[in-house]
Design a protein around this motif. Sequence first.
Motif, PDB file in Angstrom:
ATOM      1  N   LEU A  48     -70.789 -11.421  86.148  1.00  0.00           N
ATOM      2  CA  LEU A  48     -69.395 -11.322  85.550  1.00  0.00           C
ATOM      3  C   LEU A  48     -68.580 -11.413  85.588  1.00  0.00           C
ATOM      4  N   ARG A  49     -68.120 -11.527  87.213  1.00  0.00           N
ATOM      5  CA  ARG A  49     -66.900 -12.726  87.288  1.00  0.00           C
ATOM      6  C   ARG A  49     -66.507 -14.484  86.769  1.00  0.00           C
ATOM      7  N   ARG A  50     -67.760 -15.130  87.683  1.00  0.00           N
ATOM      8  CA  ARG A  50     -67.991 -16.245  86.547  1.00  0.00           C
ATOM      9  C   ARG A  50     -68.158 -16.391  85.367  1.00  0.00           C
ATOM     10  N   GLU A  51     -68.429 -15.441  84.884  1.00  0.00           N
ATOM     11  CA  GLU A  51     -68.413 -15.656  82.975  1.00  0.00           C
ATOM     12  C   GLU A  51     -67.114 -15.442  82.619  1.00  0.00           C
ATOM     13  N   ALA A  52     -66.576 -13.997  83.104  1.00  0.00           N
ATOM     14  CA  ALA A  52     -65.202 -13.769  83.316  1.00  0.00           C
ATOM     15  C   ALA A  52     -64.418 -14.560  83.319  1.00  0.00           C
ATOM     16  N   ALA A  53     -64.089 -15.736  84.786  1.00  0.00           N
ATOM     17  CA  ALA A  53     -63.396 -16.681  85.070  1.00  0.00           C
ATOM     18  C   ALA A  53     -63.750 -18.033  84.047  1.00  0.00           C
ATOM     19  N   ARG A  54     -64.872 -18.549  83.597  1.00  0.00           N
ATOM     20  CA  ARG A  54     -65.525 -19.386  82.631  1.00  0.00           C
ATOM     21  C   ARG A  54     -64.983 -19.336  81.058  1.00  0.00           C
ATOM     22  N   GLN A  55     -65.244 -17.406  80.585  1.00  0.00           N
ATOM     23  CA  GLN A  55     -64.278 -17.683  79.466  1.00  0.00           C
ATOM     24  C   GLN A  55     -62.612 -17.921  79.648  1.00  0.00           C
ATOM     25  N   ALA A  56     -61.884 -17.319  80.907  1.00  0.00           N
ATOM     26  CA  ALA A  56     -60.794 -17.303  80.390  1.00  0.00           C
ATOM     27  C   ALA A  56     -60.130 -19.058  80.424  1.00  0.00           C
ATOM     28  N   ILE A  57     -61.313 -19.340  81.929  1.00  0.00           N
ATOM     29  CA  ILE A  57     -61.444 -20.967  81.493  1.00  0.00           C
ATOM     30  C   ILE A  57     -61.184 -21.668  80.271  1.00  0.00           C
ATOM     31  N   GLU A  58     -62.137 -21.653  79.745  1.00  0.00           N
ATOM     32  CA  GLU A  58     -62.263 -22.029  78.280  1.00  0.00           C
ATOM     33  C   GLU A  58     -61.126 -21.627  77.667  1.00  0.00           C
ATOM     34  N   GLN A  59     -61.151 -20.265  77.521  1.00  0.00           N
ATOM     35  CA  GLN A  59     -59.860 -19.442  76.485  1.00  0.00           C
ATOM     36  C   GLN A  59     -58.574 -21.172  76.527  1.00  0.00           C
ATOM     37  N   ALA A  60     -58.322 -21.107  78.604  1.00  0.00           N
ATOM     38  CA  ALA A  60     -57.156 -21.809  79.022  1.00  0.00           C
ATOM     39  C   ALA A  60     -57.196 -23.250  78.325  1.00  0.00           C
ATOM     40  N   LEU A  61     -58.260 -23.690  78.257  1.00  0.00           N
ATOM     41  CA  LEU A  61     -58.255 -25.053  78.759  1.00  0.00           C
ATOM     42  C   LEU A  61     -58.370 -25.233  76.694  1.00  0.00           C
ATOM     43  N   ALA A  62     -58.790 -24.440  76.300  1.00  0.00           N
ATOM     44  CA  ALA A  62     -58.792 -24.860  74.765  1.00  0.00           C
ATOM     45  C   ALA A  62     -57.264 -24.470  74.037  1.00  0.00           C
ATOM     46  N   SER A  63     -56.003 -23.574  74.910  1.00  0.00           N
ATOM     47  CA  SER A  63     -54.912 -23.301  74.084  1.00  0.00           C
ATOM     48  C   SER A  63     -54.087 -24.399  74.491  1.00  0.00           C
ATOM     49  N   LEU A  64     -54.323 -24.571  75.760  1.00  0.00           N
ATOM     50  CA  LEU A  64     -53.064 -25.258  77.117  1.00  0.00           C
ATOM     51  C   LEU A  64     -52.911 -26.230  76.608  1.00  0.00           C
ATOM     52  N   PRO A  65     -53.472 -27.431  75.601  1.00  0.00           N
ATOM     53  CA  PRO A  65     -53.283 -28.630  75.149  1.00  0.00           C
ATOM     54  C   PRO A  65     -51.957 -28.169  74.171  1.00  0.00           C
ATOM     55  N   ALA A  66     -51.873 -27.008  73.016  1.00  0.00           N
ATOM     56  CA  ALA A  66     -51.448 -26.929  72.461  1.00  0.00           C
ATOM     57  C   ALA A  66     -49.889 -26.608  72.771  1.00  0.00           C
ATOM     58  N   LYS A  67     -50.081 -25.531  74.009  1.00  0.00           N
ATOM     59  CA  LYS A  67     -48.442 -25.343  74.510  1.00  0.00           C
ATOM     60  C   LYS A  67     -48.081 -26.051  75.736  1.00  0.00           C
ATOM     61  N   LEU A  68     -49.105 -27.033  76.220  1.00  0.00           N
ATOM     62  CA  LEU A  68     -48.785 -27.553  77.705  1.00  0.00           C
ATOM     63  C   LEU A  68     -47.803 -28.681  76.587  1.00  0.00           C
ATOM     64  N   ASP A  69     -46.229 -28.621  76.621  1.00  0.00           N
ATOM     65  CA  ASP A  69     -46.329 -30.687  76.500  1.00  0.00           C
ATOM     66  C   ASP A  69     -46.152 -31.495  78.177  1.00  0.00           C
ATOM     67  N   GLU A  70     -45.810 -32.786  77.968  1.00  0.00           N
ATOM     68  CA  GLU A  70     -44.781 -33.693  78.650  1.00  0.00           C
ATOM     69  C   GLU A  70     -44.500 -32.972  79.843  1.00  0.00           C
ATOM     70  N   THR A  71     -43.746 -32.086  79.737  1.00  0.00           N
ATOM     71  CA  THR A  71     -42.104 -32.127  80.937  1.00  0.00           C
ATOM     72  C   THR A  71     -42.938 -29.813  81.704  1.00  0.00           C
ATOM     73  N   ALA A  72     -43.929 -29.731  80.645  1.00  0.00           N
ATOM     74  CA  ALA A  72     -44.000 -28.553  81.305  1.00  0.00           C
ATOM     75  C   ALA A  72     -44.976 -28.653  82.011  1.00  0.00           C
ATOM     76  N   GLN A  73     -45.882 -30.025  81.219  1.00  0.00           N
ATOM     77  CA  GLN A  73     -47.250 -30.617  82.490  1.00  0.00           C
ATOM     78  C   GLN A  73     -46.860 -31.341  84.270  1.00  0.00           C
ATOM     79  N   ALA A  74     -45.615 -31.803  83.597  1.00  0.00           N
ATOM     80  CA  ALA A  74     -45.118 -32.595  84.898  1.00  0.00           C
ATOM     81  C   ALA A  74     -44.638 -31.305  85.846  1.00  0.00           C
ATOM     82  N   ARG A  75     -43.850 -30.135  85.438  1.00  0.00           N
ATOM     83  CA  ARG A  75     -43.904 -29.415  86.235  1.00  0.00           C
ATOM     84  C   ARG A  75     -44.715 -28.475  87.104  1.00  0.00           C
ATOM     85  N   LEU A  76     -45.311 -28.007  86.002  1.00  0.00           N
ATOM     86  CA  LEU A  76     -46.579 -28.014  86.550  1.00  0.00           C
ATOM     87  C   LEU A  76     -47.441 -27.786  87.795  1.00  0.00           C
ATOM     88  N   ILE A  77     -48.018 -29.926  87.288  1.00  0.00           N
ATOM     89  CA  ILE A  77     -48.014 -30.578  88.696  1.00  0.00           C
ATOM     90  C   ILE A  77     -47.341 -30.338  90.197  1.00  0.00           C
TER      91      ILE A  77
END
Length: 176
Positions: free
Chosen positions: A137-166
């Motif tokens: 269940l944890r893996r499935e929840a993490a996978r779904q969270a990652i999928e959701q995060a990856l799906a919403s990440l390109p829209a929220k993350l610009d280049e500056t935020a991406q550099a700061r995160l790295i």
Amino acid sequence: MSFTPFFTALFAHHGGFGLNLNPLDTNLINLVIVIGVLVWFLRGFLGGILERRRQAILADLSDAEQRLQSATAALTQAQQDLAAARQKAEQIRQDGQARAHAVRVDSQQRTIEEMARLKEDATADLKAEASRVTALLRREAARQAIEQALASLPAKLDETAQARLIDQSIQNLGNA
């Protein structure tokens, strides 16, 4: 005076019973001689027969007494053997009861131990299954969270935020 003719005359005339006291006339001497000879000759013969019979009876009595003594001894021994056999049978019966009780107690103990082991195994299996399901269940929840995060990440993350995160991730790796 002679009483013989008187008695003879008295009893003879009446035609009945008469007493003859004349020893020669009555064969009294002959009877005494015959009886004396018989006693003298038969004493040895009858005495021998009677002595042999007495010896045979004494031997039979002695034999019977010996057989009685041996039978009494055999009876005593048989009674002792019977008492010993009864005691042995009682001991065997008590040993059998003790063994049966020990086997019953041992069987109950093994059954209890086996039931406890099965319960522990079932509990361990249940915990392992619960851990596996929880991990799944944890893996499935993490996978779904990652999928959701990856799906919403390109829209929220610009280049500056991406550099700061790295940069922040590299710095976290350097501290660790």
